[in-house]
Design an enzyme around this catalytic site. Structure first.
Site, PDB file in Angstrom:
ATOM      1  CD  GLU A  36      -2.657  -1.081   2.627  1.00 43.04           C
ATOM      2  OE1 GLU A  36      -3.513  -0.173   2.753  1.00 43.04           O
ATOM      3  OE2 GLU A  36      -2.414  -1.910   3.510  1.00 43.04           O
ATOM      4  NE  ARG A 262       3.295  -8.428  11.193  1.00 43.23           N
ATOM      5  CZ  ARG A 262       2.499  -7.364  11.108  1.00 43.23           C
ATOM      6  NH1 ARG A 262       1.202  -7.484  11.383  1.00 43.23           N
ATOM      7  NH2 ARG A 262       2.983  -6.210  10.743  1.00 43.23           N
ATOM      8  CE  LYS A 272       2.532   0.537   5.705  1.00 43.87           C
ATOM      9  NZ  LYS A 272       2.049   0.278   4.324  1.00 43.87           N
TER      10      LYS A 272
END
Length: 557
Positions: A36, A262, A272
């Site tokens: 993104e 992850r 983020k």
């Protein structure tokens, strides 16, 4: 063993790919990395980049770079450029396979019409709060929206008016019609489209409705012919929706979604949202602050891309969530730099030394190898004169027994130079602070060896006063003082007050005047020039220390 010589570790995803190729299910491998563009990439993304691009390379396939630009309110061209720069820096190239979810806005819209006509989607007019309240819980089923029974014609009309911009943000959404009693909450009539009157960086004002990630992602995968859609474990529960959407649409293929754990790193935050808070709150100096886990921050710190790739390879690919000790990353950085970084002498906290029996107008030029294990990298000349500087910590007036450096009456070796002995100490009468040392040298020990065979226990680094380059050196350390800052109620309060020390009167050997790339400052650590460094105002950043000093801190604590 060098990272390049280390065998590629196997993992369950590689095994799936091998089996699919062997069975003929796929003729080639097509993966994608779908960031993104609403922030900078961090080392967690590096794991996904290395996995997706690495598998494609290994099996002769291709990896697409696709920007998930479905939320124009949070996207910026700055992030797009930074992402492309970071992927290339890591050593990967997408060639002509650069895509955006916005490339498919029209097709996504047309597929939404297909779902409405098939009775698989409807326009819902509940508010966001009502939608959440009616969704149910993990133990209680949700309730059908009162708008779930709208006719196909009414849904087509309302969706067309949404597209035309007749309604404000939040007035309506398009939802999939699946099952409000499904155990998987992601199947309880999830939102596919929402109204958002915001210009898009690429499509401008062409659209005022935008697809949700879960809808755009799987359709984009199918349109691009992705064979293996790799994502982290938080999307495991979304896989059912991924498959449901593709099963309802006449897409050219149905990719397989595979989840892996992850990368979580100790002593840092990877969210983020929290990285945005650190940057926008002024707690760090931008996205490329060397204390952040961002790839741009690691690059500015002087970390080589090879170390990141090696680290991601060592961490491996599993389905088990865990936290990787940052020591493992620091070890990979040291090992990479040990192989390639040239050596240099630098003094960070200078203490003046006057060698009283050395000629005042004389300068010796001493030969020093650029790398102790790689003679092919050559050597350089170090100037040596009557006045030099040593590290302030390398001298003590009243040393303990295990202190093997310079003290009154003691002899030490200067690296690549001579033996010197401390004869007298000049101190400040008021404070008692040591101002300078008066020493003598033995000219017979040039090169650092005594012809009479006498030994000294200490070897010090040094800088020549006349020729040294004055520089600012920034000592970066871990941003947080606790292993799991994200687990604390106030993570900002856990910041390490010593995460950055700026030293302004450091002395570097003259060979570093126009240097680029990382160097090992002997006995001090690995350092690299900052991108803003200039020959007339050099600035160097510490990349990593020579050893894990935090282990000693933890042991003392």
């Amino acid at each position: 063993m060098n990272a390049a010589d280390r065998p590629t570790p196997t993992n369950f995803i590689r095994q799936i790919v091998e089996d699919d190729l062997a069975s003929g299910k796929h003729r080639t491998v097509v993966t994608r990395f779908p960031p993104e563009p609403n922030g900078y990439l961090h080392i967690g993304h590096a794991k996904s980049i290395c996995l997706n691009f690495g598998l494609a390379q290994e099996f002769g396939g291709v990896c697409h770079l696709r920007f998930d630009d479905t939320n124009p309110a949070k996207e910026d061209i700055e992030y797009v450029e930074a992402i492309e720069r970071d992927v290339r820096w890591l050593g990967f190239d997408w060639g002509d396979k650069l895509f955006h979810a916005s490339d498919y806005f029209q097709q996504l819209h047309d597929y939404a019409l297909h779902l409405i006509r098939a009775g698989k989607a409807y326009v819902c007019s509940l508010s966001a709060e009502e939608t959440r309240a009616w969704r149910g819980t993990l133990t209680e089923p949700g309730r059908d929206s009162p708008y779930r029974t709208r006719s196909v014609e009414e849904n087509l009309d309302l969706f067309a008016r949404m597209r035309a911009g007749e309604f404000p943000d939040g007035a309506h959404v398009l939802r999939a019609k699946i099952d409000m009693a499904a155990p998987n909450l992601n199947l309880r009539d999830p939102v596919l489209y929402r109204i958002k009157h915001a210009p898009h960086p690429l499509t401008g004002d062409a659209w005022c409705i935008y697809p949700m990630y879960d809808y755009a992602h799987c359709v984009s995968d199918a349109l691009e012919g992705i064979t293996h859609s790799l994502c982290t474990l938080e999307f495991e529960d979304h896989r059912a929706l991924y498959d449901w959407i593709l099963d309802q649409l006449p897409v050219p293929c149905h990719p397989r979604q595979i989840e892996f754990s992850r990368l979580n790193l100790s002593y840092t935050v990877m969210s983020k949202r929290r990285l945005h808070e650190l940057v926008e709150g002024g707690h760090v100096h931008g996205w490329d602050d060397p204390r952040l886990p961002t790839l741009s921050g690691l690059r500015r710190r002087g970390v080589p891309a090879a170390a990141i790739r090696d680290f991601c390879g060592r961490v491996g690919v599993t389905r088990k969530e865990n936290v990787i000790d940052v020591v493992q990353l620091e070890t990979c950085i040291r090992e990479a730099l040990e192989q390639d970084a040239l050596r240099a002498l630098a003094v960070l906290r200078p203490l003046k030394v006057v060698i009283e029996n050395y000629p005042a107008d004389q300068t010796d030029w001493l030969d020093a190898p650029n790398h102790p294990q790689r003679p092919e990298l050559g050597s350089r000349q170090l100037p040596f004169g009557r006045e030099i500087y040593i590290e302030r910590d390398d001298f003590m007036l009243d040393p303990p027994k295990d202190f093997h450096r310079l003290a009154p009456g003691r002899e030490v070796r200067l690296r690549f130079a001579y033996f010197i002995r401390c004869e007298r100490v000049v101190t400040d009468p008021a404070s008692g602070q040591v101002l300078e040392l008066i020493c003598s040298y033995d000219p017979a020990t040039r090169g650092g060896n005594a012809p009479d065979g006498r030994k000294v226990k200490g070897t010090l680094h040094w800088a020549d006063a006349r020729h040294a380059v004055r520089a600012q050196v920034r000592l970066y350390d871990r941003l947080f003082a606790v292993p799991d800052p994200a687990g604390e109620a106030d993570y900002l309060a856990q910041r390490n007050p010593d995460s950055l020390q700026v030293l302004t009167d450091c002395l570097l050997e003259p060979a570093l005047t126009d240097a680029s790339g990382a160097y090992q400052f002997e006995r001090l650590g690995y350092f690299a020039p900052d991108p803003d460094s200039r020959p007339d105002a050099p600035v160097w950043n510490r990349t990593v220390s020579l050893r894990d000093t935090w282990a000693k801190v933890a042991a003392r604590g």
